[in-house]
Structure formats: C-alpha cells, structure tokens
Design an enzyme around this catalytic site. Structure first.
Site, PDB file in Angstrom:
ATOM      1  N   GLY A   1       0.784  -1.234   0.000  1.00  0.00           N
ATOM      2  CA  GLY A   1       0.000   0.000   0.000  1.00  0.00           C
ATOM      3  C   GLY A   1       0.809   1.273   0.000  1.00  0.00           C
TER       4      GLY A   1
ATOM      5  N   GLU B   1       4.696  -6.039   1.772  1.00  0.00           N
ATOM      6  CA  GLU B   1       4.248  -6.599   0.485  1.00  0.00           C
ATOM      7  C   GLU B   1       3.957  -5.516  -0.535  1.00  0.00           C
ATOM      8  OE1 GLU B   1       0.647  -8.393   1.904  1.00  0.00           O
ATOM      9  OE2 GLU B   1       1.691 -10.089   2.804  1.00  0.00           O
ATOM     10  N   PRO B   2       4.960  -4.768  -0.955  1.00  0.00           N
ATOM     11  CA  PRO B   2       4.665  -3.696  -1.899  1.00  0.00           C
ATOM     12  C   PRO B   2       4.364  -4.211  -3.310  1.00  0.00           C
ATOM     13  CG  PRO B   2       7.029  -3.846  -1.483  1.00  0.00           C
ATOM     14  CD  PRO B   2       6.378  -4.849  -0.585  1.00  0.00           C
ATOM     15  N   GLY B   3       3.394  -3.575  -3.938  1.00  0.00           N
ATOM     16  CA  GLY B   3       3.118  -3.807  -5.360  1.00  0.00           C
ATOM     17  C   GLY B   3       3.466  -2.532  -6.115  1.00  0.00           C
TER      18      GLY B   3
ATOM     19  N   ARG C   1      -7.609   1.649 -14.714  1.00  0.00           N
ATOM     20  CA  ARG C   1      -7.533   2.445 -13.481  1.00  0.00           C
ATOM     21  C   ARG C   1      -8.228   3.815 -13.588  1.00  0.00           C
ATOM     22  NH1 ARG C   1      -3.804   4.083 -10.903  1.00  0.00           N
ATOM     23  NH2 ARG C   1      -4.381   3.319  -8.862  1.00  0.00           N
TER      24      ARG C   1
ATOM     25  N   TYR D   1     -11.277   3.821 -11.000  1.00  0.00           N
ATOM     26  CA  TYR D   1     -11.034   4.544  -9.740  1.00  0.00           C
ATOM     27  C   TYR D   1     -10.935   6.041  -9.939  1.00  0.00           C
ATOM     28  CZ  TYR D   1      -8.963  -0.102  -8.810  1.00  0.00           C
ATOM     29  OH  TYR D   1      -8.711  -1.439  -8.698  1.00  0.00           O
TER      30      TYR D   1
ATOM     31  N   CYS E   1     -16.466   0.714 -26.687  1.00  0.00           N
ATOM     32  CA  CYS E   1     -17.828   1.257 -26.733  1.00  0.00           C
ATOM     33  C   CYS E   1     -18.362   1.472 -25.321  1.00  0.00           C
ATOM     34  CB  CYS E   1     -18.723   0.342 -27.533  1.00  0.00           C
ATOM     35  SG  CYS E   1     -18.359   0.512 -29.269  1.00  0.00           S
ATOM     36  N   GLU E   2     -17.724   2.357 -24.649  1.00  0.00           N
ATOM     37  CA  GLU E   2     -18.094   2.800 -23.299  1.00  0.00           C
ATOM     38  C   GLU E   2     -17.525   4.202 -23.222  1.00  0.00           C
ATOM     39  OE1 GLU E   2     -19.098   0.920 -20.367  1.00  0.00           O
ATOM     40  OE2 GLU E   2     -19.091  -1.086 -21.260  1.00  0.00           O
TER      41      GLU E   2
END
Ligand code: LLP
Length: 405
Positions: free
Chosen positions: A222, A263-265, A302, A306, A332-333
C-alpha cells in the site's frame, strides 16, 4: 517534462519497432526501488514479499527472484507463476480471500505459507492439518487507502479476521495445536502517511501476545507512489524512520526479535511502466476536443474504475504548446483516460505515453470488445526485450468449443 528515453532507448523507436498499444517496463526503476527499500529497512530483520497481482509477467518475477525477493500471492496460479519464476516455496505467502478450501489444500501441499483470513477457514485448516503452521490476517479497523475501492482495513471490509474474534481464534489455534508463525494486516493501497504503518504495527503488537510461536509480523503493502507532479507519496526513508522504532517496540513487548515483512506492489512497479498508444482521431464535440487512441479500459482500467490520474505526454510533439483535451479510448463505453487535460498539441498519428502503467495495468486488462491485449517489452541492462507477444484473434478463440454443430 516528456520522458523520451529509457536506459538510452527511445520510446518512439520502440513504438515503431513493436507497434502500439505497447506496455514498457524499465527494470532499473524496479531494481532501484527494491534495493532502496532493503536499505531503509536494514536496521531490522525484514523481508520484502512482492505483491505480484500488480504485474505478474514471469520475466519481471524472475528478476525479483534473482534479487532474493519473496512473493505475495492471492491465487494458485500466482503461486505457480512464482514457482516457475524460481521463487522458493518458503519465500511465498498465500493470502487468499473467499476461496474454496481446495485452493488452501493445494497451496499447503506446495509448502507455501497460508495466510488465513477467516475463523471458519482456520477451523477447516486445523481439522485438516493439526499442528500445522500458518499465519493470520487481521482486520485492524483502520480506514486508509487512496479511494474506497482500495481500502481493505476498515471494519466493513470483507478482508481479515475482526479483532473482536481474537478469543475464538485463540481457541481454534489451541484446539488443533496450530503454530501461528506470523500475523498480517494490509489496510489498503495508496497510503501516503507513514503513521498508518505505525498504527498497524501497534495493532499487531497488541495481537502478538496471544501467539507464542511468531517469527514475523507483516504490514502488507500500500505504499503510495506519485501519479502526478506534486502528488503526495510515501518516502521510504520517512516510513523507515517511523516503523523501525515501532518494530523495535513490538519486539521488546513480545520478548523476541521478529522479522518485519511487507508486500509492496505499486511501490516496486508502478512508475517503471508506460503504456504507449497512438492517436487514431482528433474530434471536436461542442467545446471539447477529443483525442481518441488505440487503447482503452481494456488495457488500462484504473482511470475509469477509480478515477485514477495517470500523467500523459505526447512523445511525437514533446515541445509543442499545451492544449486541453479529453483523451479517450476506442471501447464502446465512455472510457476516458483523462478529462480536460493539458497535453502538448496532439495530431492524429501521434504517440502518447501514459505513465505509471506498471502496476495494475496489464494485470487488470481484458479482452472486452474482442480486443487483443498489447505486447509487453522490458528494458533491461540497456536492451529492449519482448517479454509477451501482442495477442491475436487466435488468443480470443483459444478454448472456445468448435466441435459443437
Ligand atoms: N498485500 C495485499 C494483501 C494486497 O491485497 C495488496 C493489494 C498488496 C499487498 C499490494 O498493494 P500495493 O502495494 O500495490 O498498493 N487495483 C488497485 C489496487 C488494488 C490492490 C489490491 N491489493 C489499483 O490499481 O489501485
């Protein structure tokens, strides 16, 4: 500033060589981040477990395993990828949520540490593996993270065992003589304040006294990275300054030196990554000018999911005057990468670079609208290496049953 080269290789030339849309990863950034984190945490025993859901290409995983990183996995396939990438089973932690027990059995057989996040799963684990070793994920009742979709530590979240179930947990642990080797809390993604991790460690410290066999405490991932200029991000040095003493307190409270796991991503792989796209169409509707590109929410979701900000620069016109655009996808959105964004003047055919595309970019991509996923190229030791081919129609057809008349 438009970032035009990585390790001396021109991004525009890569767009030409491999075509767009194209994911590019700069391994030097990952390496620098990884070793900076080790350095910052060097005063205490620690382990870094890369959250491979962020970017799971096996070549990226191999690099991290060469550097002796550990791995945080959330599915049996992530475990298999990790093993194929040479992570030893002992360096893998499996933190599933809401999964069938056979996934836990599979992981246990593979000798992977299972991080259990519900009392019912713990009960099943105990029945199946009396005296077994596992770790426990707790819900700390802390609200932290960049937005509500990625906050996982508050009391209404599905993740972790609620602290008020501690007595039940201890009963199950005793009943089956389980050995709890670690306790874990992950509160969310995009946390910029180091003190949240101190709060996590204090919570872990209070919980730790119930578990006499601990070897580690895990503060999850995080760590926030900057997505735009001036954005708050977590400084690893500031983080270490706060968590090293908190960890030392925890150890003296526990009476034994435990390892700190994290636990970094995003911290490791967000800003190593770029998504290069080509502008198919410039179009004006009302006051808005739309730059429509050959990509969309199917490749990088993303911004749409978000409302996440990703910096966008025009590689084909790096010194152009800035103009305001809505940069939109071809799905098509209403898939919009950026609304009312100032970018160097854009023309049809220009190549745009979407930044911070390493984490949760390719790994959250899809085939929506029957579109193929992009290729992935890693730039490593001054060379560009194709690490995944662009998909073709054959990939979309794979697995479909053609024997039905
Ligand atoms: N550990 C656990 C147990 C996790 O669930 C996660 C992320 C991490 C570590 C790594 O978090 P990071 O360091 O990357 O923030 N798709 C979202 C992020 C979802 C994160 C899910 N869990 C996004 O693109 O912002």
């Amino acid at each position: 500033m438009v970032h035009k080269e990585i390790q001396g290789i021109s991004l525009l030339e890569l767009a030409d060589k491999y075509d767009t849309p194209l994911y590019i990863y700069d391994t030097q950034v990952i390496k620098q981040r990884y070793f900076a984190l080790h350095e910052a945490l060097s005063p205490i025993p620690h382990k870094i477990k890369y959250a491979c859901k962020a970017l799971s290409n096996i070549h990226i995983l191999r690099l991290l395993s060469d550097w002796k990183c550990g791995l945080d996995c959330v599915s049996p396939n992530e475990i298999s990828l990790g093993i194929m990438a040479n992570f030893s089973q002992e360096e893998i932690i499996f933190t599933p949520n809401s999964v069938a027990f056979n996934e836990i059995e599979e992981a246990y057989k593979q000798n992977v540490l299972i991080n259990i996040d519900s009392t019912t799963t713990l009960e099943k684990f105990g029945k199946n593996y009396p005296k077994g070793k596992c770790s426990l994920r707790f819900n700390p009742d802390i609200t932290a993270g960049a937005n509500s979709s990625i906050q996982t530590g508050h009391r209404f979240s599905k993740f972790g065992i609620a602290k008020d179930q501690l007595d039940d947990v201890v009963k199950i642990v005793r009943k089956y003589s389980l050995e709890i080797t670690g306790i874990h809390i992950h509160t969310g993604s995009g946390i910029s304040q180091p003190h949240i991790f101190v709060q996590i460690l204090n919570t872990l410290s209070a919980l730790s006294t119930k578990f006499p066999h601990l070897q580690f405490v895990d503060i999850g991932g995080g760590f926030k990275v900057a997505y735009r200029e001036g954005d708050a991000f977590i400084s690893i040095e500031a983080l270490a300054q706060q968590i090293v003493p908190a960890m030392q307190n925890l150890n003296s409270n526990y009476g034994k030196t435990l390892e700190l796991w994290c636990e970094p991503g995003k911290y490791l792989v967000s800003d190593c990554g770029y998504l290069l796209v080509t502008v198919n169409q410039i179009k004006q509707n009302g006051e808005r000018i739309f730059a429509g590109v050959n990509s969309g929410q199917n490749h990088l979701i993303r911004p749409m999911l978000y409302d996440a900000y990703h910096k966008i620069t025009n590689l084909s016109n790096p010194h152009g005057d800035k103009r305001v655009y809505d940069i939109v996808g071809y799905i098509c959105e209403e898939d919009t990468f950026a609304r009312q964004r100032q970018v160097e003047e854009i023309h049809e055919g220009d190549v745009l670079c979407i930044h911070n595309a390493g984490a949760y970019g390719y790994s959250m991509s899809s085939n929506y609208n029957s579109r193929c996923r992009p290729a992935e190229v890693m730039i490593h030791e001054g060379k560009d290496i194709l690490i995944r081919k662009r998909e073709t129609l054959q990939d979309l057809l794979r697995g479909q049953n053609f024997t039905i008349q």
